[in-house]
Design an enzyme around this catalytic site. Structure first.
Site, mmCIF file in Angstrom:
data_model
loop_
_atom_site.group_PDB
_atom_site.id
_atom_site.type_symbol
_atom_site.label_atom_id
_atom_site.label_comp_id
_atom_site.label_asym_id
_atom_site.label_seq_id
_atom_site.Cartn_x
_atom_site.Cartn_y
_atom_site.Cartn_z
ATOM 1 N N ARG A 39 46.637 75.487 -31.058
ATOM 2 C CA ARG A 39 46.482 76.672 -30.200
ATOM 3 C C ARG A 39 46.211 77.936 -31.014
ATOM 4 N NH1 ARG A 39 51.002 75.376 -25.559
ATOM 5 N NH2 ARG A 39 49.553 74.214 -24.264
ATOM 6 N N LYS A 205 51.196 61.266 -10.450
ATOM 7 C CA LYS A 205 51.487 61.575 -9.054
ATOM 8 C C LYS A 205 50.288 62.027 -8.246
ATOM 9 C CE LYS A 205 56.326 62.808 -9.355
ATOM 10 N NZ LYS A 205 57.263 63.912 -9.419
ATOM 11 N N GLY A 358 47.588 68.104 -19.923
ATOM 12 C CA GLY A 358 48.402 67.974 -21.128
ATOM 13 C C GLY A 358 48.438 66.560 -21.693
ATOM 14 N N GLY A 381 48.340 73.138 -16.931
ATOM 15 C CA GLY A 381 48.541 73.649 -15.576
ATOM 16 C C GLY A 381 47.405 74.545 -15.122
HETATM 17 P P1 ADP Z 1 48.060 65.144 -17.371
HETATM 18 O O1 ADP Z 1 49.177 65.800 -18.137
HETATM 19 O O2 ADP Z 1 46.951 64.700 -18.252
HETATM 20 O O3 ADP Z 1 47.609 65.978 -16.211
HETATM 21 P P2 ADP Z 1 49.926 63.630 -15.758
HETATM 22 O O4 ADP Z 1 51.027 64.509 -16.223
HETATM 23 O O5 ADP Z 1 49.502 63.745 -14.348
HETATM 24 O O6 ADP Z 1 48.654 63.791 -16.724
HETATM 25 O O7 ADP Z 1 50.309 62.108 -15.949
HETATM 26 C C1 ADP Z 1 50.745 61.610 -17.186
HETATM 27 C C2 ADP Z 1 51.895 60.662 -16.968
HETATM 28 O O8 ADP Z 1 51.520 59.618 -16.086
HETATM 29 C C3 ADP Z 1 52.324 60.005 -18.261
HETATM 30 O O9 ADP Z 1 53.689 60.304 -18.462
HETATM 31 C C4 ADP Z 1 52.123 58.505 -17.978
HETATM 32 O O10 ADP Z 1 53.157 57.733 -18.532
HETATM 33 C C5 ADP Z 1 52.178 58.442 -16.477
HETATM 34 N N1 ADP Z 1 51.500 57.250 -15.958
HETATM 35 C C6 ADP Z 1 50.180 57.012 -15.920
HETATM 36 N N2 ADP Z 1 49.924 55.804 -15.396
HETATM 37 C C7 ADP Z 1 51.118 55.254 -15.086
HETATM 38 C C8 ADP Z 1 51.518 54.021 -14.474
HETATM 39 N N3 ADP Z 1 50.619 53.098 -14.119
HETATM 40 N N4 ADP Z 1 52.837 53.810 -14.289
HETATM 41 C C9 ADP Z 1 53.741 54.752 -14.665
HETATM 42 N N5 ADP Z 1 53.423 55.933 -15.215
HETATM 43 C C10 ADP Z 1 52.137 56.183 -15.419
HETATM 44 MG MG MG Z 2 51.289 65.976 -17.702
#
Ligand code: ADP
Ligand code: MG
Length: 404
Positions: A39, A205, A358, A381
Protein backbone atom coordinates in the site's frame (compact mmCIF):
# COMPACT_ATOMS: atom_id res chain seq x y z
CA UNK A 1 -18.92 14.25 -14.80
CA UNK A 2 -15.30 13.47 -14.21
CA UNK A 3 -13.50 13.62 -10.88
CA UNK A 4 -10.56 16.02 -11.13
CA UNK A 5 -7.12 14.69 -10.33
CA UNK A 6 -3.75 16.15 -9.42
CA UNK A 7 -2.97 16.19 -13.16
CA UNK A 8 -5.77 18.70 -13.77
CA UNK A 9 -4.18 21.38 -11.59
CA UNK A 10 -1.36 23.57 -12.98
CA UNK A 11 2.13 23.04 -11.61
CA UNK A 12 1.82 26.45 -9.97
CA UNK A 13 -0.75 24.90 -7.62
CA UNK A 14 2.06 22.85 -6.10
CA UNK A 15 5.35 24.76 -5.97
CA UNK A 16 5.89 26.04 -2.46
CA UNK A 17 2.35 24.95 -1.49
CA UNK A 18 1.37 22.56 1.25
CA UNK A 19 -0.58 19.60 -0.13
CA UNK A 20 -2.51 17.34 2.27
CA UNK A 21 -2.71 13.82 0.84
CA UNK A 22 -5.08 11.23 2.34
CA UNK A 23 -3.37 7.87 1.80
CA UNK A 24 -4.26 4.32 2.85
CA UNK A 25 -1.28 3.21 4.92
CA UNK A 26 -3.33 0.64 6.81
CA UNK A 27 -0.48 -1.88 6.53
CA UNK A 28 0.31 -4.97 8.63
CA UNK A 29 2.98 -4.38 11.29
CA UNK A 30 5.23 -7.02 12.86
CA UNK A 31 7.64 -6.23 15.71
CA UNK A 32 7.35 -2.52 15.00
CA UNK A 33 8.15 -2.88 11.30
CA UNK A 34 6.03 -2.83 8.16
CA UNK A 35 5.40 -6.47 7.13
CA UNK A 36 3.90 -5.70 3.69
CA UNK A 37 4.55 -2.35 2.00
CA UNK A 38 2.28 -2.84 -1.06
CA UNK A 39 0.00 0.00 0.00
CA UNK A 40 2.93 2.36 0.60
CA UNK A 41 4.42 1.55 -2.79
CA UNK A 42 1.06 2.17 -4.45
CA UNK A 43 1.19 5.84 -3.39
CA UNK A 44 4.70 6.56 -4.70
CA UNK A 45 3.59 7.82 -8.15
CA UNK A 46 1.40 10.47 -6.51
CA UNK A 47 4.09 11.45 -4.02
CA UNK A 48 6.72 11.72 -6.77
CA UNK A 49 4.38 13.72 -8.98
CA UNK A 50 3.86 16.25 -6.18
CA UNK A 51 7.40 16.47 -4.79
CA UNK A 52 8.89 16.82 -8.30
CA UNK A 53 6.71 19.91 -8.67
CA UNK A 54 7.99 21.40 -5.44
CA UNK A 55 4.97 20.58 -3.27
CA UNK A 56 5.33 20.30 0.51
CA UNK A 57 3.52 17.04 1.11
CA UNK A 58 1.62 16.25 4.31
CA UNK A 59 0.32 12.68 4.53
CA UNK A 60 -2.64 11.61 6.63
CA UNK A 61 -3.77 7.98 7.07
CA UNK A 62 -5.45 5.57 9.42
CA UNK A 63 -3.96 2.30 10.68
CA UNK A 64 -6.11 -0.40 12.27
CA UNK A 65 -8.98 0.41 14.60
CA UNK A 66 -7.67 2.33 17.62
CA UNK A 67 -11.26 3.60 18.22
CA UNK A 68 -10.50 7.27 18.78
CA UNK A 69 -7.84 6.74 21.45
CA UNK A 70 -4.08 7.29 21.42
CA UNK A 71 -2.47 3.82 21.22
CA UNK A 72 1.22 3.32 20.36
CA UNK A 73 0.45 -0.13 18.90
CA UNK A 74 -1.28 1.65 16.01
CA UNK A 75 1.32 4.39 15.52
CA UNK A 76 2.27 5.23 11.94
CA UNK A 77 5.90 5.89 12.95
CA UNK A 78 7.14 2.56 11.44
CA UNK A 79 5.44 3.51 8.18
CA UNK A 80 7.46 6.74 7.99
CA UNK A 81 10.64 4.67 8.29
CA UNK A 82 9.63 2.37 5.43
CA UNK A 83 8.39 5.27 3.32
CA UNK A 84 11.77 7.02 3.73
CA UNK A 85 13.51 3.92 2.37
CA UNK A 86 11.16 3.75 -0.61
CA UNK A 87 11.41 7.47 -1.38
CA UNK A 88 15.19 7.53 -0.95
CA UNK A 89 14.68 10.66 1.13
CA UNK A 90 13.53 11.28 4.68
CA UNK A 91 9.79 11.20 5.28
CA UNK A 92 9.40 13.14 8.49
CA UNK A 93 6.98 11.98 11.16
CA UNK A 94 5.13 13.98 13.76
CA UNK A 95 3.27 12.29 16.67
CA UNK A 96 0.32 14.66 16.25
CA UNK A 97 -2.54 15.08 13.76
CA UNK A 98 -4.19 18.50 13.99
CA UNK A 99 -2.52 20.05 17.06
CA UNK A 100 0.18 22.69 17.45
CA UNK A 101 2.98 20.19 16.84
CA UNK A 102 1.48 19.11 13.52
CA UNK A 103 1.00 22.74 12.45
CA UNK A 104 4.60 23.61 13.35
CA UNK A 105 5.90 20.56 11.44
CA UNK A 106 3.79 21.51 8.41
CA UNK A 107 5.07 25.07 8.50
CA UNK A 108 8.69 23.90 8.71
CA UNK A 109 8.42 21.95 5.44
CA UNK A 110 10.48 23.02 2.44
CA UNK A 111 9.66 22.40 -1.23
CA UNK A 112 9.72 18.66 -2.00
CA UNK A 113 9.60 17.57 1.66
CA UNK A 114 7.27 14.83 2.90
CA UNK A 115 5.69 14.74 6.36
CA UNK A 116 3.56 11.90 7.77
CA UNK A 117 1.04 12.76 10.49
CA UNK A 118 0.13 10.33 13.28
CA UNK A 119 -2.82 7.92 12.85
CA UNK A 120 -5.92 10.03 12.23
CA UNK A 121 -8.11 7.44 13.96
CA UNK A 122 -6.48 8.42 17.26
CA UNK A 123 -8.94 11.34 17.09
CA UNK A 124 -12.51 10.52 18.21
CA UNK A 125 -13.91 12.85 15.52
CA UNK A 126 -12.36 11.04 12.56
CA UNK A 127 -14.78 8.15 12.11
CA UNK A 128 -17.75 10.36 13.04
CA UNK A 129 -16.78 12.76 10.23
CA UNK A 130 -16.58 15.75 12.57
CA UNK A 131 -16.19 19.22 11.18
CA UNK A 132 -13.66 20.18 13.87
CA UNK A 133 -11.20 17.48 12.80
CA UNK A 134 -11.75 18.37 9.15
CA UNK A 135 -11.05 22.04 9.84
CA UNK A 136 -7.89 21.11 11.73
CA UNK A 137 -6.68 19.06 8.76
CA UNK A 138 -7.71 21.67 6.19
CA UNK A 139 -5.80 24.35 8.12
CA UNK A 140 -2.56 22.48 7.44
CA UNK A 141 -2.64 22.78 3.66
CA UNK A 142 -3.51 24.71 0.49
CA UNK A 143 -4.59 21.71 -1.59
CA UNK A 144 -6.32 18.43 -0.62
CA UNK A 145 -5.66 15.17 -2.46
CA UNK A 146 -7.43 11.89 -1.79
CA UNK A 147 -5.36 8.88 -2.88
CA UNK A 148 -6.93 6.44 -0.40
CA UNK A 149 -9.28 4.45 -2.62
CA UNK A 150 -9.43 1.74 0.06
CA UNK A 151 -10.99 4.24 2.50
CA UNK A 152 -13.18 6.10 -0.01
CA UNK A 153 -16.32 4.16 0.93
CA UNK A 154 -16.21 5.73 4.39
CA UNK A 155 -17.43 9.25 5.12
CA UNK A 156 -14.79 10.13 7.70
CA UNK A 157 -13.29 13.52 8.57
CA UNK A 158 -10.08 12.84 6.61
CA UNK A 159 -11.93 11.48 3.54
CA UNK A 160 -15.18 13.48 3.38
CA UNK A 161 -15.57 16.51 5.68
CA UNK A 162 -12.03 17.77 5.01
CA UNK A 163 -12.72 17.97 1.26
CA UNK A 164 -15.95 19.85 1.92
CA UNK A 165 -14.12 22.39 4.09
CA UNK A 166 -11.43 22.87 1.45
CA UNK A 167 -13.96 23.39 -1.33
CA UNK A 168 -16.07 25.79 0.73
CA UNK A 169 -12.94 27.86 1.18
CA UNK A 170 -12.22 27.81 -2.55
CA UNK A 171 -9.25 25.49 -2.31
CA UNK A 172 -8.82 22.43 -4.60
CA UNK A 173 -9.83 18.92 -3.52
CA UNK A 174 -8.77 16.36 -6.13
CA UNK A 175 -7.97 12.67 -6.60
CA UNK A 176 -4.44 11.24 -6.54
CA UNK A 177 -3.05 8.97 -9.24
CA UNK A 178 -3.86 5.71 -7.43
CA UNK A 179 -7.44 6.83 -6.85
CA UNK A 180 -7.64 7.95 -10.48
CA UNK A 181 -6.49 4.56 -11.72
CA UNK A 182 -8.99 2.69 -9.55
CA UNK A 183 -11.89 4.88 -10.69
CA UNK A 184 -10.85 4.64 -14.32
CA UNK A 185 -10.37 0.86 -14.37
CA UNK A 186 -13.47 -0.06 -12.37
CA UNK A 187 -15.52 2.72 -13.97
CA UNK A 188 -14.66 1.63 -17.49
CA UNK A 189 -15.60 -1.97 -16.70
CA UNK A 190 -19.02 -0.84 -15.51
CA UNK A 191 -19.74 1.86 -18.07
CA UNK A 192 -18.00 0.97 -21.33
CA UNK A 193 -16.35 -2.45 -21.20
CA UNK A 194 -14.83 -3.98 -24.29
CA UNK A 195 -16.95 -7.05 -25.04
CA UNK A 196 -17.33 -9.86 -24.38
CA UNK A 197 -17.36 -8.77 -20.75
CA UNK A 198 -17.17 -11.64 -18.25
CA UNK A 199 -17.55 -11.25 -14.49
CA UNK A 200 -16.49 -13.96 -12.05
CA UNK A 201 -17.97 -13.79 -8.57
CA UNK A 202 -17.03 -16.05 -5.69
CA UNK A 203 -16.40 -15.89 -1.99
CA UNK A 204 -18.42 -16.91 0.98
CA UNK A 205 -21.72 -15.08 1.05
CA UNK A 206 -24.45 -14.31 -1.44
CA UNK A 207 -25.89 -11.74 0.94
CA UNK A 208 -22.67 -9.72 0.94
CA UNK A 209 -22.49 -9.62 -2.83
CA UNK A 210 -26.06 -9.69 -4.02
CA UNK A 211 -25.98 -5.99 -4.90
CA UNK A 212 -22.84 -6.57 -6.97
CA UNK A 213 -24.53 -9.41 -8.86
CA UNK A 214 -27.67 -7.29 -9.43
CA UNK A 215 -25.61 -4.36 -10.72
CA UNK A 216 -23.38 -6.52 -12.93
CA UNK A 217 -26.03 -8.79 -14.49
CA UNK A 218 -27.40 -6.26 -16.98
CA UNK A 219 -23.88 -5.11 -17.89
CA UNK A 220 -22.04 -8.41 -18.45
CA UNK A 221 -22.21 -10.97 -21.22
CA UNK A 222 -21.59 -13.80 -18.75
CA UNK A 223 -21.50 -14.05 -14.97
CA UNK A 224 -19.56 -17.04 -13.65
CA UNK A 225 -20.27 -18.00 -10.04
CA UNK A 226 -17.93 -20.01 -7.83
CA UNK A 227 -17.01 -20.25 -4.16
CA UNK A 228 -19.47 -20.98 -1.40
CA UNK A 229 -21.84 -18.59 -3.14
CA UNK A 230 -22.45 -21.26 -5.79
CA UNK A 231 -23.80 -23.63 -3.11
CA UNK A 232 -26.85 -21.46 -2.50
CA UNK A 233 -27.52 -21.51 -6.25
CA UNK A 234 -27.12 -25.33 -6.25
CA UNK A 235 -29.84 -25.53 -3.63
CA UNK A 236 -32.01 -23.31 -5.77
CA UNK A 237 -31.58 -25.91 -8.52
CA UNK A 238 -32.73 -28.59 -6.06
CA UNK A 239 -29.30 -30.17 -5.66
CA UNK A 240 -28.01 -31.73 -2.43
CA UNK A 241 -25.12 -29.80 -0.86
CA UNK A 242 -24.41 -31.94 2.22
CA UNK A 243 -22.71 -29.96 4.96
CA UNK A 244 -21.56 -27.18 2.60
CA UNK A 245 -21.88 -23.53 3.53
CA UNK A 246 -25.32 -22.43 2.29
CA UNK A 247 -27.32 -19.31 3.02
CA UNK A 248 -30.69 -20.95 3.58
CA UNK A 249 -32.57 -17.67 3.64
CA UNK A 250 -31.17 -16.71 0.23
CA UNK A 251 -32.11 -19.85 -1.69
CA UNK A 252 -35.31 -18.25 -2.98
CA UNK A 253 -33.38 -15.15 -4.03
CA UNK A 254 -30.86 -17.36 -5.84
CA UNK A 255 -33.75 -19.05 -7.64
CA UNK A 256 -35.11 -15.71 -8.81
CA UNK A 257 -31.68 -14.62 -9.99
CA UNK A 258 -31.24 -17.83 -11.98
CA UNK A 259 -34.59 -17.28 -13.63
CA UNK A 260 -33.83 -13.66 -14.46
CA UNK A 261 -30.28 -14.27 -15.67
CA UNK A 262 -30.96 -17.27 -17.89
CA UNK A 263 -27.93 -18.33 -19.92
CA UNK A 264 -25.89 -15.45 -18.62
CA UNK A 265 -25.34 -17.00 -15.21
CA UNK A 266 -22.92 -19.93 -15.29
CA UNK A 267 -22.59 -22.27 -12.31
CA UNK A 268 -19.92 -24.88 -11.54
CA UNK A 269 -20.54 -28.40 -12.86
CA UNK A 270 -18.15 -30.22 -10.53
CA UNK A 271 -16.56 -29.61 -7.17
CA UNK A 272 -13.86 -30.56 -4.68
CA UNK A 273 -15.58 -32.19 -1.71
CA UNK A 274 -14.17 -33.08 1.68
CA UNK A 275 -15.38 -34.12 5.11
CA UNK A 276 -13.24 -31.50 6.81
CA UNK A 277 -12.13 -28.00 5.93
CA UNK A 278 -8.52 -28.26 7.02
CA UNK A 279 -5.04 -28.73 5.57
CA UNK A 280 -4.20 -32.32 4.62
CA UNK A 281 -7.88 -33.29 4.37
CA UNK A 282 -8.81 -36.09 2.01
CA UNK A 283 -10.69 -34.76 -1.02
CA UNK A 284 -12.98 -36.09 -3.74
CA UNK A 285 -13.71 -34.69 -7.18
CA UNK A 286 -17.45 -35.00 -7.71
CA UNK A 287 -20.07 -33.76 -10.12
CA UNK A 288 -22.39 -31.24 -8.54
CA UNK A 289 -25.27 -33.73 -8.40
CA UNK A 290 -23.25 -36.31 -6.41
CA UNK A 291 -22.39 -34.51 -3.18
CA UNK A 292 -22.94 -36.92 -0.24
CA UNK A 293 -24.77 -35.80 2.92
CA UNK A 294 -21.55 -35.72 4.99
CA UNK A 295 -19.56 -33.85 2.31
CA UNK A 296 -18.63 -30.18 2.05
CA UNK A 297 -18.05 -28.40 -1.26
CA UNK A 298 -14.81 -26.48 -0.75
CA UNK A 299 -13.64 -25.64 -4.29
CA UNK A 300 -14.72 -25.77 -7.91
CA UNK A 301 -13.55 -28.87 -9.82
CA UNK A 302 -11.33 -29.17 -12.91
CA UNK A 303 -14.22 -29.42 -15.41
CA UNK A 304 -15.52 -26.13 -14.08
CA UNK A 305 -12.09 -24.52 -14.28
CA UNK A 306 -11.90 -25.61 -17.93
CA UNK A 307 -15.37 -24.18 -18.64
CA UNK A 308 -14.61 -20.90 -16.88
CA UNK A 309 -11.37 -20.70 -18.85
CA UNK A 310 -13.28 -20.96 -22.12
CA UNK A 311 -15.32 -17.91 -21.16
CA UNK A 312 -12.21 -16.03 -20.05
CA UNK A 313 -10.36 -16.99 -23.26
CA UNK A 314 -13.08 -15.36 -25.36
CA UNK A 315 -13.43 -12.24 -23.19
CA UNK A 316 -12.06 -8.76 -23.82
CA UNK A 317 -12.79 -7.65 -20.26
CA UNK A 318 -12.75 -9.87 -17.16
CA UNK A 319 -13.72 -8.67 -13.71
CA UNK A 320 -13.10 -11.03 -10.78
CA UNK A 321 -14.19 -10.76 -7.17
CA UNK A 322 -14.13 -13.56 -4.60
CA UNK A 323 -12.16 -16.83 -4.49
CA UNK A 324 -13.53 -20.02 -6.11
CA UNK A 325 -13.06 -22.03 -2.92
CA UNK A 326 -11.42 -22.02 0.47
CA UNK A 327 -8.25 -20.88 -1.25
CA UNK A 328 -6.31 -20.19 1.94
CA UNK A 329 -5.99 -24.01 2.29
CA UNK A 330 -3.81 -25.55 -0.42
CA UNK A 331 -6.11 -28.55 -1.02
CA UNK A 332 -8.95 -26.18 -1.91
CA UNK A 333 -6.98 -23.54 -3.80
CA UNK A 334 -6.69 -25.15 -7.25
CA UNK A 335 -9.90 -23.67 -8.65
CA UNK A 336 -8.89 -20.18 -7.59
CA UNK A 337 -5.36 -20.60 -8.94
CA UNK A 338 -6.74 -22.07 -12.18
CA UNK A 339 -8.98 -19.04 -12.69
CA UNK A 340 -6.08 -16.72 -11.80
CA UNK A 341 -3.95 -18.42 -14.50
CA UNK A 342 -6.73 -18.06 -17.05
CA UNK A 343 -6.87 -14.33 -16.29
CA UNK A 344 -3.08 -14.02 -16.53
CA UNK A 345 -3.19 -15.61 -19.98
CA UNK A 346 -6.04 -13.34 -21.01
CA UNK A 347 -3.98 -10.29 -19.99
CA UNK A 348 -1.09 -11.58 -22.08
CA UNK A 349 -3.25 -11.70 -25.21
CA UNK A 350 -4.50 -8.17 -24.68
CA UNK A 351 -7.69 -8.48 -22.62
CA UNK A 352 -8.33 -6.19 -19.66
CA UNK A 353 -8.33 -8.14 -16.40
CA UNK A 354 -9.37 -6.64 -13.08
CA UNK A 355 -9.23 -8.33 -9.67
CA UNK A 356 -10.89 -6.82 -6.61
CA UNK A 357 -11.68 -8.01 -3.07
CA UNK A 358 -9.35 -8.62 -0.16
CA UNK A 359 -9.23 -12.43 -0.26
CA UNK A 360 -9.18 -12.69 -4.06
CA UNK A 361 -6.28 -10.24 -4.27
CA UNK A 362 -4.45 -12.18 -1.54
CA UNK A 363 -4.96 -15.42 -3.49
CA UNK A 364 -3.66 -13.88 -6.72
CA UNK A 365 -0.62 -12.54 -4.88
CA UNK A 366 -0.03 -15.92 -3.21
CA UNK A 367 -0.08 -17.53 -6.68
CA UNK A 368 2.54 -15.01 -7.84
CA UNK A 369 0.21 -13.74 -10.58
CA UNK A 370 -0.65 -10.23 -9.34
CA UNK A 371 1.65 -8.46 -11.81
CA UNK A 372 0.06 -10.40 -14.68
CA UNK A 373 -3.31 -8.71 -14.17
CA UNK A 374 -4.20 -5.39 -15.82
CA UNK A 375 -5.40 -4.04 -12.50
CA UNK A 376 -5.40 -5.36 -8.94
CA UNK A 377 -7.64 -3.17 -6.84
CA UNK A 378 -6.23 -1.88 -3.56
CA UNK A 379 -9.64 -1.45 -2.00
CA UNK A 380 -11.63 -4.48 -0.80
CA UNK A 381 -14.78 -2.88 0.63
CA UNK A 382 -14.45 0.19 -1.57
CA UNK A 383 -14.23 -1.80 -4.81
CA UNK A 384 -17.28 -3.88 -3.78
CA UNK A 385 -19.34 -0.76 -3.10
CA UNK A 386 -18.19 0.73 -6.39
CA UNK A 387 -19.23 -2.45 -8.24
CA UNK A 388 -22.60 -2.28 -6.50
CA UNK A 389 -23.03 0.98 -8.38
CA UNK A 390 -22.84 3.17 -5.29
CA UNK A 391 -21.18 6.55 -5.16
CA UNK A 392 -18.23 6.50 -2.78
CA UNK A 393 -18.47 9.36 -0.24
CA UNK A 394 -14.73 10.06 -0.48
CA UNK A 395 -15.06 10.50 -4.24
CA UNK A 396 -18.36 12.40 -4.30
CA UNK A 397 -16.83 15.30 -2.34
CA UNK A 398 -13.94 15.91 -4.77
CA UNK A 399 -13.89 18.58 -7.49
CA UNK A 400 -15.47 17.65 -10.82
CA UNK A 401 -15.53 18.86 -14.37
CA UNK A 402 -18.31 18.57 -16.95
CA UNK A 403 -16.14 17.05 -19.69
CA UNK A 404 -16.30 13.30 -20.21
P1 ADP B 1 -13.13 -11.23 -1.20
O1 ADP B 1 -12.42 -10.80 0.05
O2 ADP B 1 -12.19 -11.51 -2.32
O3 ADP B 1 -14.24 -10.30 -1.57
P2 ADP B 1 -14.89 -12.99 0.27
O4 ADP B 1 -14.48 -12.33 1.53
O5 ADP B 1 -16.26 -12.77 -0.21
O6 ADP B 1 -13.84 -12.65 -0.89
O7 ADP B 1 -14.75 -14.56 0.40
C1 ADP B 1 -13.55 -15.17 0.82
C2 ADP B 1 -13.86 -16.29 1.77
O8 ADP B 1 -14.74 -17.23 1.17
C3 ADP B 1 -12.62 -17.05 2.16
O9 ADP B 1 -12.50 -16.99 3.56
C4 ADP B 1 -12.91 -18.48 1.68
O10 ADP B 1 -12.44 -19.44 2.60
C5 ADP B 1 -14.42 -18.51 1.64
N1 ADP B 1 -14.91 -19.55 0.73
C6 ADP B 1 -14.87 -19.56 -0.61
N2 ADP B 1 -15.40 -20.69 -1.10
C7 ADP B 1 -15.80 -21.43 -0.04
C8 ADP B 1 -16.46 -22.69 0.11
N3 ADP B 1 -16.77 -23.43 -0.96
N4 ADP B 1 -16.73 -23.12 1.35
C9 ADP B 1 -16.40 -22.36 2.43
N5 ADP B 1 -15.81 -21.15 2.35
C10 ADP B 1 -15.51 -20.70 1.14
MG1 MG C 1 -12.99 -10.97 2.13
Amino acid sequence: MRTLTIRDLPDSAYRGRRVLVRVDYNVPLEDGRVADDTRIQATLPTLRYLTERGARVILVSHLGRPKGRWDEAYSLRPVAARLSELLGAEARFVPDVVGAEARAAAEALRDGDVLLLENVRFLPGEETNEREVAEGLAALADVYVNDAFGAAHRAHASTAAVAEVMRQEGRPAVAGLLMERELTMLGKALESPERPFVAIIGGAKISGKIDVIENLLPRVDSLLVGGAMANTFFRALGLQTGRSLVEEDRVELARQLLERAGEKLVLPVDCVVSGEAKPGARTWLLDRDSVPPEGMILDIGPKTVATFREYVDRARTVLWNGPMGMAEIEEFSHGTVGVARALADATARGATTIVGGGDSVAAVQEAGLADRMTHVSTGGGASLEFLEGRTLPGVAVLDRSDDA
